[in-house]
Design a protein around this motif. Structure first.
Motif, mmCIF file in Angstrom:
data_model
loop_
_atom_site.group_PDB
_atom_site.id
_atom_site.type_symbol
_atom_site.label_atom_id
_atom_site.label_comp_id
_atom_site.label_asym_id
_atom_site.label_seq_id
_atom_site.Cartn_x
_atom_site.Cartn_y
_atom_site.Cartn_z
ATOM 1 N N LYS A 82 -3.567 1.200 -11.736
ATOM 2 C CA LYS A 82 -2.706 1.582 -12.860
ATOM 3 C C LYS A 82 -1.262 1.168 -12.619
ATOM 4 O O LYS A 82 -0.518 0.866 -13.560
ATOM 5 C CB LYS A 82 -2.802 3.090 -13.078
ATOM 6 C CG LYS A 82 -2.116 3.573 -14.347
ATOM 7 C CD LYS A 82 -2.334 5.072 -14.527
ATOM 8 C CE LYS A 82 -1.638 5.558 -15.806
ATOM 9 N NZ LYS A 82 -1.816 7.026 -15.983
ATOM 10 N N ASP A 83 -0.851 1.139 -11.346
ATOM 11 C CA ASP A 83 0.531 0.826 -10.994
ATOM 12 C C ASP A 83 0.801 -0.673 -10.945
ATOM 13 O O ASP A 83 1.892 -1.093 -10.575
ATOM 14 C CB ASP A 83 0.858 1.465 -9.640
ATOM 15 C CG ASP A 83 2.353 1.685 -9.463
ATOM 16 O OD1 ASP A 83 2.996 2.196 -10.390
ATOM 17 O OD2 ASP A 83 2.873 1.328 -8.380
ATOM 18 N N GLY A 84 -0.212 -1.483 -11.269
ATOM 19 C CA GLY A 84 0.028 -2.916 -11.330
ATOM 20 C C GLY A 84 -0.900 -3.777 -10.514
ATOM 21 O O GLY A 84 -0.766 -4.994 -10.459
ATOM 22 N N ARG A 85 -1.850 -3.164 -9.809
ATOM 23 C CA ARG A 85 -2.840 -3.870 -8.993
ATOM 24 C C ARG A 85 -2.191 -4.534 -7.768
ATOM 25 O O ARG A 85 -0.987 -4.548 -7.631
ATOM 26 C CB ARG A 85 -3.619 -4.912 -9.817
ATOM 27 C CG ARG A 85 -4.371 -4.311 -11.012
ATOM 28 C CD ARG A 85 -5.174 -5.377 -11.746
ATOM 29 N NE ARG A 85 -5.935 -4.790 -12.837
ATOM 30 C CZ ARG A 85 -5.466 -4.627 -14.067
ATOM 31 N NH1 ARG A 85 -4.237 -5.012 -14.346
ATOM 32 N NH2 ARG A 85 -6.208 -4.084 -15.005
ATOM 33 N N ASN A 86 -3.046 -5.077 -6.890
ATOM 34 C CA ASN A 86 -2.586 -5.681 -5.642
ATOM 35 C C ASN A 86 -1.711 -4.697 -4.869
ATOM 36 O O ASN A 86 -0.654 -5.044 -4.347
ATOM 37 C CB ASN A 86 -1.837 -6.994 -5.892
ATOM 38 C CG ASN A 86 -1.608 -7.778 -4.600
ATOM 39 O OD1 ASN A 86 -2.320 -7.591 -3.619
ATOM 40 N ND2 ASN A 86 -0.606 -8.623 -4.606
ATOM 41 N N ARG A 87 -2.188 -3.457 -4.802
ATOM 42 C CA ARG A 87 -1.457 -2.384 -4.114
ATOM 43 C C ARG A 87 -2.448 -1.512 -3.352
ATOM 44 O O ARG A 87 -3.651 -1.548 -3.606
ATOM 45 C CB ARG A 87 -0.694 -1.519 -5.117
ATOM 46 C CG ARG A 87 0.566 -2.189 -5.655
ATOM 47 C CD ARG A 87 1.100 -1.462 -6.884
ATOM 48 N NE ARG A 87 2.406 -1.948 -7.279
ATOM 49 C CZ ARG A 87 2.631 -3.118 -7.872
ATOM 50 N NH1 ARG A 87 1.612 -3.922 -8.134
ATOM 51 N NH2 ARG A 87 3.866 -3.494 -8.193
ATOM 52 N N HIS A 88 -1.903 -0.702 -2.442
ATOM 53 C CA HIS A 88 -2.737 0.280 -1.741
ATOM 54 C C HIS A 88 -2.026 1.624 -1.773
ATOM 55 O O HIS A 88 -0.824 1.718 -1.581
ATOM 56 C CB HIS A 88 -3.024 -0.165 -0.305
ATOM 57 C CG HIS A 88 -1.801 -0.469 0.512
ATOM 58 N ND1 HIS A 88 -1.088 -1.640 0.376
ATOM 59 C CD2 HIS A 88 -1.162 0.258 1.475
ATOM 60 C CE1 HIS A 88 -0.074 -1.628 1.220
ATOM 61 N NE2 HIS A 88 -0.084 -0.484 1.899
ATOM 62 N N PHE A 89 -2.825 2.650 -2.060
ATOM 63 C CA PHE A 89 -2.300 4.005 -2.158
ATOM 64 C C PHE A 89 -3.105 4.946 -1.271
ATOM 65 O O PHE A 89 -4.314 4.761 -1.098
ATOM 66 C CB PHE A 89 -2.353 4.524 -3.596
ATOM 67 C CG PHE A 89 -1.141 4.170 -4.417
ATOM 68 C CD1 PHE A 89 -0.011 4.980 -4.378
ATOM 69 C CD2 PHE A 89 -1.139 3.053 -5.226
ATOM 70 C CE1 PHE A 89 1.106 4.662 -5.130
ATOM 71 C CE2 PHE A 89 -0.027 2.710 -5.975
ATOM 72 C CZ PHE A 89 1.103 3.525 -5.932
ATOM 73 N N ALA A 90 -2.429 5.941 -0.746
ATOM 74 C CA ALA A 90 -3.094 7.006 0.008
ATOM 75 C C ALA A 90 -3.353 8.173 -0.919
ATOM 76 O O ALA A 90 -2.540 8.476 -1.811
ATOM 77 C CB ALA A 90 -2.237 7.453 1.189
#
Length: 341
Positions: free
Chosen positions: A331-339
């Motif tokens: 949702k935040d723009g892809r190509n990301r990692h979240f905990a």
């Protein structure tokens, strides 16, 4: 009696709502699509509820392909996996018991054969003394021949059981492996996850472990543009890159469609996030090329959500938390990692 009537009335409400949802969206009333919507209205699967609500909240349309993915991911796969697992466990138990019985029987036959050999020696020495002993010698020889034949047959049966056990081991391995990517499948991943969670909850000094959910960004567009064969090659490539980024005891699994799950043993959330960042950057930097022609298809990216196990939460909740973190990353723009929070 009233409770039974209440349940029946509820089921009719779910059925009416399901048929209305299919009609309103112009969807075919197939068993798979009906099953997904019925479970949604019955609030019987939190994953299906979350995905459908998220799509509806985003103003997107729930098409047939999305609903079929939900069916095969959350309904069909679990039912089939449970059935296969129960059947294989029963069959392994039967074969193992057969092996024990045949081994014991063969040992008994060998001992009895040795006893008959000794008896024959004694009878041969005294057979000329008495016709009775002579007849007993003849009968004992016949019994010895029968025992030798049975012993040979038992040897054959044992060889067949050993071969069958080997084939069953290979079948079990195949049942745990995704046919396309050759990493673990969802059944094996969840089996290992639930076992690890149970060990954690029963230990006085448990080691941390994490789950990562990994999703290919815009994969549907790649399939639509280049076709499913190229899409399959990309899935195989991504799976191999994910596997190259983990330790020997960790597990990479194809969880469903273009989503992968990773089980990280003895790993804290901070360490999992470092792994996720390195993994994401490596994949983004890799140029995707066709296996045979070498044609370039550009670059792929992945979104990652990670969660560390909390005592007594259970494997299913851990997956949900990692999946929610993955949803935030996309949702935040892809190509990301979240905990996970």
């Amino acid at each position: 009696m009233s409770t039974t009537h209440d349940h029946i009335a509820q089921y009719w409400e779910y059925a009416d709502a399901t048929l209305k949802a299919l009609r309103d969206r112009g969807l075919r009333p197939t068993p798979e699509l009906y099953h997904v919507w019925f479970i949604y209205y019955a609030d019987d699967n939190p994953e299906i509820l979350r995905v459908i609500n998220a799509v509806k909240a985003g103003g997107e349309e729930l098409d047939e392909e999305t609903l079929l993915q939900l069916y095969y991911r959350y309904i069909f796969d679990r039912q089939a996996a449970d059935f296969l697992q129960r059947g294989m466990e029963d069959f392994f138990h039967l074969i193992e018991n057969s092996d024990d019985c045949l081994t014991t029987a063969r040992a008994d036959m060998r001992n009895y054969g040795e006893l008959l050999d000794q008896s024959l020696e004694t009878l041969s020495d005294h057979a000329h003394v008495s016709p009775v002993l002579s007849e007993l010698e003849t009968q004992t020889k016949g019994m010895k021949t029968t025992i030798d034949t049975l012993h040979q047959r038992l040897d054959g049966y044992l060889k067949r059981v050993v071969l069958l056990q080997r084939e069953l081991d290979e079948t079990r391995e195949r049942s745990y492996t995704d046919g396309l990517t050759r990493v673990s499948n969802r059944m094996h991943f969840e089996e290992q996850l639930f076992k690890l969670a149970a060990d954690y909850d029963s230990s006085e000094t448990p080691d941390p472990f994490c789950v990562m959910m990994v999703d290919l960004d815009q994969f549907k567009a790649v399939n639509d543009q280049f076709g499913h064969r190229i899409g399959d090659e990309i899935l195989v490539l991504i799976a191999s890159m994910l596997k190259a980024n983990i330790k020997g005891r960790d597990i990479v699994a194809r969880y469903g469609g273009d989503e992968f799950a990773i089980l990280l043993n003895h790993t804290s959330l901070d360490d999992a996030m470092h792994i996720a960042e390195d993994m994401r950057k490596r994949i983004a930097a890799c140029e995707i090329k066709a296996k045979h022609s070498g044609t370039s298809y550009g670059h792929m990216t992945v979104s990652v959500g990670a969660a560390q196990y909390v005592a007594n939460e259970g494997g299913a909740k851990l997956i949900d938390r990692a999946d929610n973190a993955l949803y935030r990353a996309k949702k935040d723009g892809r190509n990301r990692h979240f905990a996970a929070e």
